[in-house]
Motif scaffolding. Structure first.
Motif, PDB file in Angstrom:
ATOM      1  N   ASP A 320       0.812  -1.224   0.000  1.00  0.00           N
ATOM      2  CA  ASP A 320       0.000   0.000   0.000  1.00  0.00           C
ATOM      3  C   ASP A 320       0.845   1.273   0.000  1.00  0.00           C
ATOM      4  OD1 ASP A 320      -2.417  -1.322  -0.088  1.00  0.00           O
ATOM      5  OD2 ASP A 320      -2.672  -1.355   2.090  1.00  0.00           O
ATOM      6  N   LEU A 321       2.164   1.136   0.194  1.00  0.00           N
ATOM      7  CA  LEU A 321       3.021   2.322   0.129  1.00  0.00           C
ATOM      8  C   LEU A 321       3.038   2.869  -1.287  1.00  0.00           C
ATOM      9  CD1 LEU A 321       6.073   1.118   2.289  1.00  0.00           C
ATOM     10  CD2 LEU A 321       4.243   2.697   2.973  1.00  0.00           C
ATOM     11  N   SER A 322       3.257   4.156  -1.415  1.00  0.00           N
ATOM     12  CA  SER A 322       3.270   4.788  -2.728  1.00  0.00           C
ATOM     13  C   SER A 322       4.531   4.405  -3.497  1.00  0.00           C
ATOM     14  CB  SER A 322       3.216   6.307  -2.581  1.00  0.00           C
ATOM     15  OG  SER A 322       4.439   6.783  -2.009  1.00  0.00           O
ATOM     16  N   ASP A 323       4.483   4.588  -4.813  1.00  0.00           N
ATOM     17  CA  ASP A 323       5.662   4.322  -5.630  1.00  0.00           C
ATOM     18  C   ASP A 323       6.840   5.174  -5.170  1.00  0.00           C
ATOM     19  OD1 ASP A 323       4.216   2.519  -7.106  1.00  0.00           O
ATOM     20  OD2 ASP A 323       3.851   3.869  -8.792  1.00  0.00           O
ATOM     21  N   ALA A 324       6.573   6.419  -4.819  1.00  0.00           N
ATOM     22  CA  ALA A 324       7.642   7.316  -4.378  1.00  0.00           C
ATOM     23  C   ALA A 324       8.289   6.801  -3.096  1.00  0.00           C
ATOM     24  CB  ALA A 324       7.095   8.725  -4.173  1.00  0.00           C
ATOM     25  N   GLN A 325       7.476   6.308  -2.158  1.00  0.00           N
ATOM     26  CA  GLN A 325       8.026   5.769  -0.912  1.00  0.00           C
ATOM     27  C   GLN A 325       8.893   4.532  -1.169  1.00  0.00           C
ATOM     28  OE1 GLN A 325       4.044   5.566   0.938  1.00  0.00           O
ATOM     29  NE2 GLN A 325       4.910   6.666   2.703  1.00  0.00           N
ATOM     30  N   LEU A 326       8.425   3.640  -2.017  1.00  0.00           N
ATOM     31  CA  LEU A 326       9.194   2.438  -2.315  1.00  0.00           C
ATOM     32  C   LEU A 326      10.484   2.779  -3.063  1.00  0.00           C
ATOM     33  CD1 LEU A 326       6.384  -0.091  -3.301  1.00  0.00           C
ATOM     34  CD2 LEU A 326       7.650   0.054  -1.149  1.00  0.00           C
ATOM     35  N   ARG A 327      10.421   3.732  -3.971  1.00  0.00           N
ATOM     36  CA  ARG A 327      11.636   4.142  -4.675  1.00  0.00           C
ATOM     37  C   ARG A 327      12.654   4.729  -3.714  1.00  0.00           C
ATOM     38  NH1 ARG A 327       8.043   5.794  -8.938  1.00  0.00           N
ATOM     39  NH2 ARG A 327       7.997   7.902  -8.056  1.00  0.00           N
ATOM     40  N   ALA A 328      12.194   5.490  -2.726  1.00  0.00           N
ATOM     41  CA  ALA A 328      13.112   6.088  -1.750  1.00  0.00           C
ATOM     42  C   ALA A 328      13.790   5.006  -0.917  1.00  0.00           C
ATOM     43  CB  ALA A 328      12.350   7.069  -0.859  1.00  0.00           C
ATOM     44  N   ILE A 329      13.034   3.996  -0.514  1.00  0.00           N
ATOM     45  CA  ILE A 329      13.618   2.885   0.258  1.00  0.00           C
ATOM     46  C   ILE A 329      14.651   2.150  -0.587  1.00  0.00           C
ATOM     47  CG2 ILE A 329      13.093   0.636   1.278  1.00  0.00           C
ATOM     48  CD1 ILE A 329      10.376   1.889   2.152  1.00  0.00           C
ATOM     49  N   GLY A 330      14.316   1.875  -1.840  1.00  0.00           N
ATOM     50  CA  GLY A 330      15.259   1.198  -2.709  1.00  0.00           C
ATOM     51  C   GLY A 330      16.521   2.013  -2.949  1.00  0.00           C
ATOM     52  N   ARG A 331      16.350   3.297  -3.124  1.00  0.00           N
ATOM     53  CA  ARG A 331      17.497   4.166  -3.381  1.00  0.00           C
ATOM     54  C   ARG A 331      18.447   4.223  -2.181  1.00  0.00           C
ATOM     55  NH1 ARG A 331      14.724   8.056  -4.812  1.00  0.00           N
ATOM     56  NH2 ARG A 331      14.615   9.211  -2.843  1.00  0.00           N
ATOM     57  N   THR A 332      17.903   4.350  -0.971  1.00  0.00           N
ATOM     58  CA  THR A 332      18.767   4.409   0.213  1.00  0.00           C
ATOM     59  C   THR A 332      19.418   3.052   0.493  1.00  0.00           C
ATOM     60  OG1 THR A 332      16.844   4.012   1.662  1.00  0.00           O
ATOM     61  CG2 THR A 332      17.479   6.301   1.271  1.00  0.00           C
ATOM     62  N   ALA A 333      18.727   1.968   0.155  1.00  0.00           N
ATOM     63  CA  ALA A 333      19.331   0.641   0.307  1.00  0.00           C
ATOM     64  C   ALA A 333      20.505   0.474  -0.650  1.00  0.00           C
ATOM     65  CB  ALA A 333      18.291  -0.443   0.063  1.00  0.00           C
ATOM     66  N   ARG A 334      20.356   0.966  -1.866  1.00  0.00           N
ATOM     67  CA  ARG A 334      21.466   0.888  -2.821  1.00  0.00           C
ATOM     68  C   ARG A 334      22.673   1.689  -2.325  1.00  0.00           C
ATOM     69  NH1 ARG A 334      23.529   0.017  -7.817  1.00  0.00           N
ATOM     70  NH2 ARG A 334      24.631   1.750  -8.802  1.00  0.00           N
ATOM     71  N   GLU A 335      22.420   2.869  -1.782  1.00  0.00           N
ATOM     72  CA  GLU A 335      23.519   3.685  -1.254  1.00  0.00           C
ATOM     73  C   GLU A 335      24.259   2.947  -0.140  1.00  0.00           C
ATOM     74  OE1 GLU A 335      21.515   7.229  -0.110  1.00  0.00           O
ATOM     75  OE2 GLU A 335      21.239   7.964  -2.164  1.00  0.00           O
ATOM     76  N   ARG A 336      23.504   2.315   0.758  1.00  0.00           N
ATOM     77  CA  ARG A 336      24.124   1.556   1.859  1.00  0.00           C
ATOM     78  C   ARG A 336      24.927   0.375   1.298  1.00  0.00           C
ATOM     79  NH1 ARG A 336      22.454   0.538   7.354  1.00  0.00           N
ATOM     80  NH2 ARG A 336      24.108  -0.709   8.330  1.00  0.00           N
ATOM     81  N   THR A 337      24.378  -0.264   0.282  1.00  0.00           N
ATOM     82  CA  THR A 337      25.054  -1.410  -0.327  1.00  0.00           C
ATOM     83  C   THR A 337      26.381  -0.990  -0.944  1.00  0.00           C
ATOM     84  OG1 THR A 337      22.918  -2.452  -0.784  1.00  0.00           O
ATOM     85  CG2 THR A 337      24.816  -3.266  -2.018  1.00  0.00           C
ATOM     86  N   LEU A 338      26.378   0.085  -1.683  1.00  0.00           N
ATOM     87  CA  LEU A 338      27.608   0.552  -2.320  1.00  0.00           C
ATOM     88  C   LEU A 338      28.635   1.012  -1.292  1.00  0.00           C
ATOM     89  CD1 LEU A 338      26.173   2.549  -5.373  1.00  0.00           C
ATOM     90  CD2 LEU A 338      26.999   0.184  -5.295  1.00  0.00           C
ATOM     91  N   ASP A 339      28.171   1.458  -0.139  1.00  0.00           N
ATOM     92  CA  ASP A 339      29.074   1.925   0.917  1.00  0.00           C
ATOM     93  C   ASP A 339      29.668   0.784   1.744  1.00  0.00           C
ATOM     94  OD1 ASP A 339      28.737   4.567   0.245  1.00  0.00           O
ATOM     95  OD2 ASP A 339      27.229   4.983   1.780  1.00  0.00           O
ATOM     96  N   GLU A 340      28.933  -0.374   1.826  1.00  0.00           N
ATOM     97  CA  GLU A 340      29.346  -1.389   2.794  1.00  0.00           C
ATOM     98  C   GLU A 340      29.329  -2.830   2.306  1.00  0.00           C
ATOM     99  OE1 GLU A 340      27.224  -1.106   6.486  1.00  0.00           O
ATOM    100  OE2 GLU A 340      27.249   1.093   6.495  1.00  0.00           O
ATOM    101  N   HIS A 341      28.580  -3.158   1.260  1.00  0.00           N
ATOM    102  CA  HIS A 341      28.301  -4.568   0.984  1.00  0.00           C
ATOM    103  C   HIS A 341      28.680  -5.038  -0.421  1.00  0.00           C
ATOM    104  CE1 HIS A 341      26.336  -4.474   4.802  1.00  0.00           C
ATOM    105  NE2 HIS A 341      25.309  -3.746   4.390  1.00  0.00           N
ATOM    106  N   THR A 342      29.641  -4.407  -1.037  1.00  0.00           N
ATOM    107  CA  THR A 342      30.067  -4.862  -2.358  1.00  0.00           C
ATOM    108  C   THR A 342      31.108  -5.976  -2.226  1.00  0.00           C
ATOM    109  OG1 THR A 342      31.930  -3.341  -2.588  1.00  0.00           O
ATOM    110  CG2 THR A 342      29.745  -2.517  -3.223  1.00  0.00           C
ATOM    111  N   SER A 343      31.343  -6.659  -3.321  1.00  0.00           N
ATOM    112  CA  SER A 343      32.369  -7.710  -3.332  1.00  0.00           C
ATOM    113  C   SER A 343      33.736  -7.134  -2.999  1.00  0.00           C
ATOM    114  CB  SER A 343      32.398  -8.381  -4.708  1.00  0.00           C
ATOM    115  OG  SER A 343      31.155  -8.968  -5.018  1.00  0.00           O
ATOM    116  N   LEU A 344      34.003  -5.906  -3.411  1.00  0.00           N
ATOM    117  CA  LEU A 344      35.293  -5.285  -3.113  1.00  0.00           C
ATOM    118  C   LEU A 344      35.459  -5.071  -1.609  1.00  0.00           C
ATOM    119  CD1 LEU A 344      37.898  -4.132  -4.269  1.00  0.00           C
ATOM    120  CD2 LEU A 344      36.732  -1.914  -4.521  1.00  0.00           C
ATOM    121  N   HIS A 345      34.390  -4.679  -0.920  1.00  0.00           N
ATOM    122  CA  HIS A 345      34.462  -4.541   0.531  1.00  0.00           C
ATOM    123  C   HIS A 345      34.857  -5.873   1.179  1.00  0.00           C
ATOM    124  CE1 HIS A 345      31.937  -0.892  -0.164  1.00  0.00           C
ATOM    125  NE2 HIS A 345      32.613  -0.448   0.876  1.00  0.00           N
TER     126      HIS A 345
END
Length: 382
Positions: A320-345
């Motif tokens: 029931d969350l809006s598309d904008a809300q889900l996009r924001a969650i996905g975007r911040t998760a990607r930022e966290r992933t690139l900062d901490e959870h890549t294969s290079l890390h």
């Protein structure tokens, strides 16, 4: 460093979580200047879906050795080990015992065991079952024991298998492979699940996915994965893709408004068990709805970078969350992933662990009770 790896597979990414992890980690290690030689038993189930017959060009000075049985490769393995700095044996390696013996006989390389399935290992041990990839002497001879899961799993490796230096090396993702892209029409869905059938997560899948689908008949739900039984409780709005090529996974995830992450019960019980699926989806900037387990908030912040579901009502609320809300969650998760959870890390973390090791001793002998248990002749250990 020159690193020898004895693993389940790197050549076929179909239907297993090991190959994507080795591919990402291996590429990152090579990017850091190290060389690899990966030994893989040429098993029919991987040969039929093999998408790598050799390591690609970006694995500079590294090689894949496919072999039919240990006897044909033993001499070569010994030669390679003589010039290696590090040797790694992983869970589900078909020749784990023979490879371990060769590593210990070589003396020179640092000996590492990487359990990519620690909760399953611990569950089997404590149920009195034989674990074929665990050396009969336990893990005490290894200079370093790595675990795909953290928390209580690390202590279990110490107490049950006498590992003396244990570190977590969690899953990860190659952001060059998994990144945002345009949705693909055939994969468009309100909620997706990417995973093979597993009995020990079926109850949660039915609660979080199937029940929600039945309550939202006007929305499309989509499952991609193998081995689903005929008696699975399908409904008319649940689509199914049995064979999703590995190279299509990013498109599948990016076409999902929301994707589900469900953890196998033995892993959820021990906690600190992020799946490769979780990191892949986050790298694609797709909002993730996950089951709850201890340690989840060490990887992503609930409510901001990931959504958590305990029952079907939580799934419906997420939908029931809006598309904008889900996009924001996905975007911040990607930022966290690139900062901490890549294969290079993870590759840098592994090198750090190896550099910590000093003067390893291999004079350890497992107690008789442990030897009997691991060989399948003894009772379950507490």
């Amino acid at each position: 460093m020159r690193i020898a790896i004895f693993g389940l597979t790197i050549s076929s990414a179909w239907g297993n979580g090991h190959a994507p992890l080795w591919r990402g980690l291996g590429k990152a290690l090579v990017d850091l200047g190290h060389e690899l030689v990966f030994f893989e038993r040429d098993l029919p189930r991987f040969a039929s879906t093999r998408d790598w017959t050799a390591l690609p060009a970006d694995f500079a000075n590294s090689k894949l050795v496919l072999y039919p049985d240990w006897s044909t490769i033993e001499r070569r393995a010994c030669r390679e080990l003589a010039s290696c700095d590090v040797a790694i044996v992983s869970s589900y390696c078909f020749d784990a015992q023979a490879a371990t013996d060769a590593i210990m006989d070589a003396h020179h390389p640092l000996a590492v065991f990487y359990d990519l399935d620690t909760p399953i290992t611990v569950d089997m041990l404590r149920s009195g079952k034989r674990v074929p990839y665990i050396p009969w002497r336990g893990l005490g001879e290894f200079d370093l024991v790595l675990s795909y899961t953290g928390g209580a799993a690390l202590e279990a490796l110490r107490s049950d298998l006498c590992a003396h230096r244990v570190r977590a090396l969690y899953g990860h993702v190659d952001p060059d492979t998994y990144q945002p892209m345009a949705p693909v029409a055939r994969y468009r869905t309100a909620l997706s699940w990417l995973g093979a059938y597993s009995a020990d997560r079926q109850a949660m899948l039915e609660e979080l996915f199937v029940t929600a689908a039945r309550q939202r008949p006007d929305q499309k739900f989509l499952i991609a994965g193998a081995h689903y039984p005929e008696h699975f409780p399908w409904s008319s709005n649940i689509g199914f893709i049995e064979s999703l090529p590995p190279q299509e996974q990013a498109a599948f995830l990016c076409s999902s408004r929301l994707t589900l992450n469900i953890t196998r019960e033995p892993m959820a019980r021990l906690g600190w068990c992020p799946s490769g699926r979780l990191f892949k989806a986050a790298a694609c900037a797709t909002a993730v709805l996950s089951d709850e387990w201890c340690g989840l908030d060490d990887f992503y912040t609930p409510g901001e970078q990931i959504l958590v579901a305990r029952d079907a009502e939580d799934t419906l609320a997420a939908l029931d969350l809006s598309d904008a809300q889900l996009r924001a969650i996905g975007r911040t998760a990607r930022e966290r992933t690139l900062d901490e959870h890549t294969s290079l890390h993870r590759a840098r973390q592994l090198i750090h662990y190896l550099e910590e090791i000093r003067s390893p001793s291999r004079s350890w002998t497992a107690p008789a009770a442990l030897r009997a248990h691991i060989s399948g002749d003894g009772p379950a250990l507490n």
